[in-house]
Design a protein around this motif. Structure first.
Motif, short mmCIF file in Angstrom:
data_model
loop_
_atom_site.label_atom_id
_atom_site.label_comp_id
_atom_site.label_asym_id
_atom_site.label_seq_id
_atom_site.Cartn_x
_atom_site.Cartn_y
_atom_site.Cartn_z
N GLY A 9 6.78 2.31 31.03
CA GLY A 9 6.89 1.56 32.29
C GLY A 9 8.00 2.08 33.17
O GLY A 9 7.82 2.26 34.38
N ARG A 10 9.16 2.34 32.59
CA ARG A 10 10.29 2.85 33.37
C ARG A 10 10.00 4.24 33.92
O ARG A 10 10.40 4.57 35.02
N VAL A 11 9.31 5.06 33.12
CA VAL A 11 8.99 6.40 33.58
C VAL A 11 8.01 6.34 34.74
O VAL A 11 8.17 7.06 35.73
N LYS A 12 7.01 5.48 34.64
CA LYS A 12 6.06 5.33 35.76
C LYS A 12 6.79 4.86 37.02
O LYS A 12 6.52 5.35 38.12
N LYS A 13 7.69 3.92 36.87
CA LYS A 13 8.47 3.45 38.01
C LYS A 13 9.27 4.61 38.62
O LYS A 13 9.32 4.77 39.84
N SER A 14 9.85 5.43 37.78
CA SER A 14 10.62 6.58 38.26
C SER A 14 9.73 7.57 39.00
O SER A 14 10.13 8.14 40.01
N ILE A 15 8.51 7.77 38.50
CA ILE A 15 7.58 8.69 39.15
C ILE A 15 7.29 8.21 40.57
O ILE A 15 7.33 8.99 41.53
N TYR A 16 7.01 6.92 40.72
CA TYR A 16 6.69 6.39 42.04
C TYR A 16 7.91 6.40 42.96
O TYR A 16 7.79 6.62 44.17
N GLU A 17 9.10 6.19 42.40
CA GLU A 17 10.32 6.26 43.21
C GLU A 17 10.57 7.69 43.69
O GLU A 17 10.93 7.91 44.84
N ILE A 18 10.38 8.66 42.80
CA ILE A 18 10.54 10.06 43.19
C ILE A 18 9.55 10.41 44.29
O ILE A 18 9.90 11.04 45.29
N SER A 19 8.32 9.97 44.13
CA SER A 19 7.28 10.24 45.12
C SER A 19 7.65 9.63 46.47
O SER A 19 7.48 10.27 47.52
N ALA A 20 8.17 8.41 46.46
CA ALA A 20 8.56 7.75 47.71
C ALA A 20 9.71 8.49 48.39
O ALA A 20 9.72 8.67 49.60
N VAL A 21 10.68 8.93 47.61
CA VAL A 21 11.81 9.68 48.17
C VAL A 21 11.33 10.99 48.77
O VAL A 21 11.76 11.39 49.86
N LEU A 22 10.41 11.65 48.10
CA LEU A 22 9.94 12.96 48.57
C LEU A 22 9.06 12.86 49.81
O LEU A 22 8.90 13.83 50.53
N GLU A 23 8.48 11.68 50.06
CA GLU A 23 7.65 11.51 51.25
C GLU A 23 8.48 11.38 52.51
O GLU A 23 7.96 11.52 53.61
N GLY A 31 12.63 21.10 50.76
CA GLY A 31 11.68 21.54 49.74
C GLY A 31 11.39 20.41 48.79
O GLY A 31 11.97 20.33 47.71
N GLY A 32 10.51 19.53 49.19
CA GLY A 32 10.24 18.32 48.43
C GLY A 32 9.75 18.56 47.02
O GLY A 32 10.17 17.90 46.09
N ILE A 33 8.86 19.54 46.85
CA ILE A 33 8.31 19.79 45.51
C ILE A 33 9.40 20.29 44.57
O ILE A 33 9.52 19.82 43.45
N VAL A 34 10.21 21.20 45.05
CA VAL A 34 11.30 21.73 44.21
C VAL A 34 12.27 20.61 43.86
O VAL A 34 12.72 20.49 42.72
N SER A 35 12.57 19.76 44.84
CA SER A 35 13.48 18.63 44.59
C SER A 35 12.88 17.67 43.57
O SER A 35 13.58 17.18 42.68
N GLY A 36 11.58 17.40 43.69
CA GLY A 36 10.91 16.50 42.75
C GLY A 36 10.94 17.05 41.33
O GLY A 36 11.20 16.31 40.38
N ILE A 37 10.66 18.32 41.20
CA ILE A 37 10.69 18.95 39.87
C ILE A 37 12.10 18.91 39.28
O ILE A 37 12.28 18.65 38.09
N ILE A 39 14.45 16.67 39.94
CA ILE A 39 14.73 15.29 39.52
C ILE A 39 14.02 14.99 38.20
O ILE A 39 14.60 14.40 37.29
N TRP A 40 12.76 15.40 38.09
CA TRP A 40 11.98 15.17 36.87
C TRP A 40 12.67 15.83 35.67
O TRP A 40 12.86 15.20 34.62
N ASN A 41 13.05 17.09 35.84
CA ASN A 41 13.64 17.85 34.72
C ASN A 41 15.05 17.38 34.36
O ASN A 41 15.45 17.48 33.19
N MET A 42 15.79 16.87 35.33
CA MET A 42 17.19 16.51 35.06
C MET A 42 17.40 15.02 34.78
O MET A 42 18.43 14.66 34.21
N ALA A 43 16.44 14.19 35.16
CA ALA A 43 16.65 12.75 34.98
C ALA A 43 15.57 12.10 34.10
O ALA A 43 15.90 11.40 33.15
#
Length: 149
Positions: A9-23, A31-37, A39-43
């Motif tokens: 649940g927390r991971v799904k929430k993080s995914i949607y938060e990352i997506s919202a920030v990148l939009e 570079g939204g995709i690089v930033s998203g990757i 965040i995913w890899n580091m957090a």
């Protein structure tokens, strides 16, 4: 399996938060995709795979759930449907499957243990498992080495 279910649940929430920030339009200039990757890899991944080095006899269902989470992230990041082929998503982003990520962590952990001094408890457990062929991380690492080589 229980660890993954607790974190899902927390991971799904993080995914949607990352997506919202990148939009945000300002993120596109960075570079939204690089930033998203990043965040995913580091957090998110360290949280999700915490202590996965010692997850022995991991069930296929657990691996499937981890893959689903990674696919959800990649789909949200690239704004593609969930039905997009996983190999294509992995190829486009350079992502490893979750199975391979966990296996890599296990092999790195075994290498760390092998480099410890003989008096360290982890090294003694490693040597005992290796000598007697007990099931566990050492046996899995041996099987992984045979599989990958």
């Amino acid at each position: 399996m229980k660890t993954i279910k607790n974190k899902k649940g927390r991971v799904k929430k993080s995914i949607y938060e990352i997506s919202a920030v990148l939009e945000d339009i300002r993120m596109q200039s960075l570079g939204g995709i690089v930033s998203g990757i990043t965040i995913w890899n580091m957090a998110v991944l360290p949280y999700l795979l915490y202590n996965s080095e010692v997850w022995t006899e991991l069930e296929e269902e657990a691996l499937d759930q981890l893959e689903e989470l990674q696919t959800l992230f990649l789909s949200a990041l690239l704004a593609v449907p969930l039905s997009s082929p996983r190999p294509a998503l992995a190829w486009d982003t350079g992502f490893l499957s979750m199975r391979h990520r966990i296996n890599e962590r296990k092999l790195q952990f075994i290498m760390h243990i092998k480099r410890l001094k003989s008096k360290d408890l982890a090294k003694q457990v490693y040597e005992e498992q290796h000598k007697n062929g007990y099931p566990g991380l050492v046996k899995e690492a041996q099987d992984l080495c045979k599989e990958y080589i």
